[in-house]
Write a protein that holds these residues in place. Sequence first.
Motif, PDB file in Angstrom:
ATOM      1  N   ASN A 429       0.861  -1.182   0.000  1.00 15.13           N
ATOM      2  CA  ASN A 429       0.000   0.000   0.000  1.00 15.13           C
ATOM      3  C   ASN A 429       0.894   1.228   0.000  1.00 15.13           C
ATOM      4  N   ILE A 430       0.885   1.997  -1.086  1.00 10.51           N
ATOM      5  CA  ILE A 430       1.803   3.127  -1.214  1.00 10.51           C
ATOM      6  C   ILE A 430       1.131   4.474  -0.971  1.00 10.51           C
ATOM      7  N   SER A 431      -0.170   4.484  -0.636  1.00 14.39           N
ATOM      8  CA  SER A 431      -0.886   5.744  -0.384  1.00 14.39           C
ATOM      9  C   SER A 431      -0.672   6.200   1.056  1.00 14.39           C
ATOM     10  N   ARG A 432      -0.395   7.489   1.221  1.00 13.91           N
ATOM     11  CA  ARG A 432      -0.283   8.051   2.567  1.00 13.91           C
ATOM     12  C   ARG A 432      -1.123   9.320   2.632  1.00 13.91           C
ATOM     13  N   GLN A 433      -1.914   9.411   3.694  1.00 18.60           N
ATOM     14  CA  GLN A 433      -2.861  10.518   3.834  1.00 18.60           C
ATOM     15  C   GLN A 433      -2.164  11.707   4.517  1.00 18.60           C
ATOM     16  N   ARG A 434      -1.180  12.242   3.793  1.00 18.19           N
ATOM     17  CA  ARG A 434      -0.398  13.356   4.315  1.00 18.19           C
ATOM     18  C   ARG A 434      -0.292  14.434   3.242  1.00 18.19           C
ATOM     19  N   VAL A 435       0.499  15.458   3.535  1.00 16.64           N
ATOM     20  CA  VAL A 435       0.673  16.577   2.603  1.00 16.64           C
ATOM     21  C   VAL A 435       2.109  16.636   2.090  1.00 16.64           C
ATOM     22  N   TYR A 436       3.065  16.531   3.008  1.00 19.46           N
ATOM     23  CA  TYR A 436       4.480  16.725   2.664  1.00 19.46           C
ATOM     24  C   TYR A 436       5.093  15.409   2.189  1.00 19.46           C
ATOM     25  N   THR A 483      -5.071  12.721  -4.105  1.00 20.08           N
ATOM     26  CA  THR A 483      -4.537  13.719  -3.160  1.00 20.08           C
ATOM     27  C   THR A 483      -3.550  13.106  -2.170  1.00 20.08           C
ATOM     28  N   ASP A 484      -3.528  11.790  -2.080  1.00 21.37           N
ATOM     29  CA  ASP A 484      -2.562  11.130  -1.202  1.00 21.37           C
ATOM     30  C   ASP A 484      -1.156  11.313  -1.757  1.00 21.37           C
ATOM     31  N   VAL A 485      -0.177  11.235  -0.871  1.00 19.72           N
ATOM     32  CA  VAL A 485       1.224  11.260  -1.308  1.00 19.72           C
ATOM     33  C   VAL A 485       1.811   9.859  -1.147  1.00 19.72           C
ATOM     34  N   ALA A 486       3.009   9.682  -1.675  1.00 19.92           N
ATOM     35  CA  ALA A 486       3.620   8.354  -1.681  1.00 19.92           C
ATOM     36  C   ALA A 486       4.233   8.017  -0.324  1.00 19.92           C
ATOM     37  N   ASP A 487       4.193   6.740  -0.009  1.00 21.45           N
ATOM     38  CA  ASP A 487       4.941   6.206   1.128  1.00 21.45           C
ATOM     39  C   ASP A 487       6.403   6.667   0.991  1.00 21.45           C
ATOM     40  N   VAL A 488       7.032   7.041   2.111  1.00 22.49           N
ATOM     41  CA  VAL A 488       8.412   7.552   2.031  1.00 22.49           C
ATOM     42  C   VAL A 488       9.374   6.512   1.457  1.00 22.49           C
ATOM     43  N   TRP A 489       9.037   5.224   1.587  1.00 23.29           N
ATOM     44  CA  TRP A 489       9.927   4.197   1.039  1.00 23.29           C
ATOM     45  C   TRP A 489       9.823   4.128  -0.483  1.00 23.29           C
ATOM     46  N   ILE A 490       8.757   4.694  -1.031  1.00 22.11           N
ATOM     47  CA  ILE A 490       8.696   4.856  -2.487  1.00 22.11           C
ATOM     48  C   ILE A 490       9.797   5.815  -2.921  1.00 22.11           C
ATOM     49  N   ASP A 491      10.008   6.867  -2.132  1.00 26.03           N
ATOM     50  CA  ASP A 491      11.079   7.824  -2.432  1.00 26.03           C
ATOM     51  C   ASP A 491      12.455   7.161  -2.306  1.00 26.03           C
ATOM     52  N   SER A 492      12.727   6.593  -1.146  1.00 25.04           N
ATOM     53  CA  SER A 492      14.096   6.141  -0.874  1.00 25.04           C
ATOM     54  C   SER A 492      14.437   4.822  -1.558  1.00 25.04           C
ATOM     55  N   SER A 493      13.454   4.140  -2.115  1.00 25.92           N
ATOM     56  CA  SER A 493      13.763   2.875  -2.791  1.00 25.92           C
ATOM     57  C   SER A 493      14.292   3.073  -4.203  1.00 25.92           C
ATOM     58  N   VAL A 494      14.413   4.327  -4.648  1.00 26.55           N
ATOM     59  CA  VAL A 494      14.994   4.572  -5.981  1.00 26.55           C
ATOM     60  C   VAL A 494      16.361   5.244  -5.885  1.00 26.55           C
ATOM     61  N   THR A 495      17.000   5.180  -4.711  1.00 23.15           N
ATOM     62  CA  THR A 495      18.319   5.813  -4.574  1.00 23.15           C
ATOM     63  C   THR A 495      19.297   5.278  -5.616  1.00 23.15           C
ATOM     64  N   VAL A 496      19.275   3.967  -5.852  1.00 22.14           N
ATOM     65  CA  VAL A 496      20.197   3.373  -6.822  1.00 22.14           C
ATOM     66  C   VAL A 496      19.893   3.886  -8.231  1.00 22.14           C
ATOM     67  N   LEU A 497      18.623   3.927  -8.592  1.00 16.05           N
ATOM     68  CA  LEU A 497      18.243   4.392  -9.933  1.00 16.05           C
ATOM     69  C   LEU A 497      18.620   5.861 -10.121  1.00 16.05           C
ATOM     70  N   TYR A 498      18.477   6.635  -9.069  1.00 17.91           N
ATOM     71  CA  TYR A 498      18.826   8.056  -9.147  1.00 17.91           C
ATOM     72  C   TYR A 498      20.335   8.246  -9.294  1.00 17.91           C
ATOM     73  N   LEU A 499      21.105   7.572  -8.442  1.00 26.19           N
ATOM     74  CA  LEU A 499      22.557   7.753  -8.451  1.00 26.19           C
ATOM     75  C   LEU A 499      23.196   7.280  -9.744  1.00 26.19           C
ATOM     76  N   THR A 500      22.674   6.197 -10.296  1.00 24.90           N
ATOM     77  CA  THR A 500      23.274   5.634 -11.521  1.00 24.90           C
ATOM     78  C   THR A 500      22.676   6.230 -12.792  1.00 24.90           C
ATOM     79  N   LYS A 501      21.785   7.208 -12.616  1.00 22.64           N
ATOM     80  CA  LYS A 501      21.182   7.949 -13.752  1.00 22.64           C
ATOM     81  C   LYS A 501      20.464   7.006 -14.731  1.00 22.64           C
ATOM     82  N   PHE A 502      19.682   6.109 -14.174  1.00 24.17           N
ATOM     83  CA  PHE A 502      18.963   5.103 -14.949  1.00 24.17           C
ATOM     84  C   PHE A 502      18.095   5.730 -16.038  1.00 24.17           C
ATOM     85  N   TYR A 503      17.397   6.819 -15.697  1.00 20.21           N
ATOM     86  CA  TYR A 503      16.494   7.474 -16.653  1.00 20.21           C
ATOM     87  C   TYR A 503      17.167   8.620 -17.413  1.00 20.21           C
ATOM     88  N   GLU A 504      18.436   8.834 -17.165  1.00 22.42           N
ATOM     89  CA  GLU A 504      19.065  10.059 -17.653  1.00 22.42           C
ATOM     90  C   GLU A 504      20.236   9.809 -18.601  1.00 22.42           C
TER      91      GLU A 504
END
Length: 832
Positions: A429-436, A483-504
């Motif tokens: 479940n990746i939905s979080r009932q938050r704002v930030y 209006t829900d935001v993503a679970d914070v682990w959705i953010d941090s689970s792409v650290t490898v993809l971000y660092l290695t520029k997978f989409y870039e």
Amino acid sequence: MTLYLCKSTSQGGNLLLNQDEIVKKMEEWPKHYNPKEIEEKWQKIWLREDYWRDVFRFKEEDTKSPVFVIDTPPPFTSGELHMGHAYWVTIADTIGRFKRLEGYNVLLPQGWDTQGLPTELKVQYKLGIPKENRQLFLEKCIEWTEDMIKKMKDAMIRLGYRPEWERYEYRTYEPKYRRVVQKSLLDMYKMDLIEMREGPVIWCPKCETALAQSEVGYLEKEGILAYIKFPIKEGGEIIIATTRPELLAATQAVAVNPNDTRYINLIGKTAIVPIFNIEVKIIADDAVEKEFGTGAVMISTYGDPQDIKWQLKYNLPIKVIIDEKGRIINTNGILDGLSIEQAKRKMIEILEKNGYLVKVERIKHNVLSHTERSDCLSPVEFLVKKQIYIKVLKFKPKLLEEYKKMKFKPSRMSYYLEDWINSLEWDWNISRQRVYGTPLPFWFCNNGHLIPAREEDLPVDPVKTKPPVDRCPKCGLPLKPVTDVADVWIDSSVTVLYLTKFYENSQFFSKTFPTSLRLQGTDIIRTWLFYTFFRTLILTNNIPFTNVLINGQVLGPDGTRMSKSKGNVVSPMDRINEFGADAIRMALLDASIGDDFPFKWDTVKGKKMLLQKLWNASRLVYPFIAKTKIEKPEKIHIIDQWILHEHKKFVNKVITAYKNYDFYIVIQELYNYFWEIVADEYLEMIKHRLFENDISAKYTVQRIIRDIIVLLHPIAPHITEEIYHRLFGYKKSILLEELPKVDDIQEDPRVEEIGSSIKKFNSMVRSEKIKNRLSMNTPVYVKLYASKKFIENIKIVEDDLKKTLKIVNLETIESNEEKVEINKANNQPMGV
């Protein structure tokens, strides 16, 4: 002015040395190592642009050096750098520095997990900004986050941590990072792995948000076990035992074990839920524990995960009686509006008043709670809500096979990942009932169809942006933003993809992926490790990293988990100016990776003493070897041969230990070799030869001191950088040196035997001086009783031993017993 006339023992010739000049030279080097002054000096230097460019930069243009990429944890921005942070920061920095010395092109990043409920609560209650003022609220969240990052970053730098802040520092709220997060979600949506559906979700009433399975765990809490009579429609009664009497109104069945002879005749009959007069069937199921309570239980929607399984298995009706704030609803006014605890107490009173309560027992039991947040730990509930899920369960077989391709240190830690994968019962479940948080890039219709954002519009906030189409392409209904935001682990689970520029950048990606090392603690195996592994595997069809290093927990001085309530919390900043960052780093690394250990300032004090010993040794040799490259002489003195023999063993053990991440062995070997052999034995024995300008002694001591500080540098970077620049300074930084090479040192059993005899003889003479209450500088006559072989070994280095131990005369006597006798020699002149 005092002049000494000394004869060179290995190079020949008489040399006139000026002791005053030697003393003056030594005075250029302070007697006491001042960690605060020198550490802060080097921390500023390391942050200079030229040092980043020449020393710490990941060089994309380098096509020859092997690449080493470390996936470091992005800590939540709490503003406090606790001891757990200090531990992995030290590990990361140590590995990065060693790998540079080893010849790798190192990418050492540092991210910040910036979005989450704790920050929202601070802004909402401490700053008084309401969530309803969404834009202002988000702005204040970012301001708060940046203040917290500054505090934590300053503390990291004070510990000597030097990632590549310039290009590989990232924040999970930033548009560049958020785009990667949202793009990964769109890709998973295209793979038919993301859907919106209604059903039971794990809900934290205190935090007012849905949770994932990884965010909850069982905590032992005090509770009650209520024994309640359920009338049977056909006559008689059945007594059930429950810890949740407040859920009576949501009861859909009574269950017993089919092998429980007490209830065989009741299976299939109808029970009546007391107070609420609901008729429910008595069913048989193997999951009922015969030994718990009465062996008969009520199935409520929903009291716990087992209730959910039974509801699905038997297609039972659903009745929700708890709202998002943890208040009771839908009980015909009987319990409505009460908190769960209030409702529990009132229900007991009502049952007792109406004759349905048999008894109540006080018990301790495991309660599913919001364990991922240490400042919550509240019991969770199961609510029926519409949420967005990523399908995980279908991949369990693939995950259980692929995780074996990653090498774990310690190897036992792989079990915890395997066990977590096996225990998965819910999709994510990746939905979080938050704002930030990162907005989920979808719109939806009332039929639950999701409509994704366009890739070219990323990053996107559906609340502020029009959907790509006016109506749902599947059913024609109007669209609403998620209006829900993503679970914070959705953010941090792409650290490898971000660092290695997978989409870039595909070329950069192929060079850096899979990353070399994932570094993290045991507490986030089922979250950060699992989610990164899962998401990267699905999106790239490969493992995210080849090695996983799992560190244990730093405990309080009392050996228990640090807790403010216990008063055993220790901050690395508490006494850093007193003992220094290097000593703290050494204390943190003086335990086997994966083990929990207590942090004690006495341990740090001991490490500072070792560093002071290194400082003293370097100061001692400074006048004789500073800034001069001494070439290897043709002839090496036997004592120098012995220390080089010991040195080779030390270097090989330490390099192997670093490669295996056994940092405690590095520290152990430093004590065994540097303190006990180099400082206590060897340096004492070569002082006179240094004054005699003996090239063998100068070459040897220069070599071993250089190698020692190079090998200690990853763990204690400040003092070693300072000593390097005072003694050597051949290069801009010690990190531009290479690891010591010792292949040229020949192993000779005879040399080792002589060295062993030297150590034993020194120990015997010193012990006798202590026994006779004589200072080490007191001249003595010595009688040595020993075997012929031992005496022969001592005779080879007799002159050096006499000068070192202040022996006026050495008499040797062959004997089966090894011992020495000493007598004080009054008014006897001694050599240098």
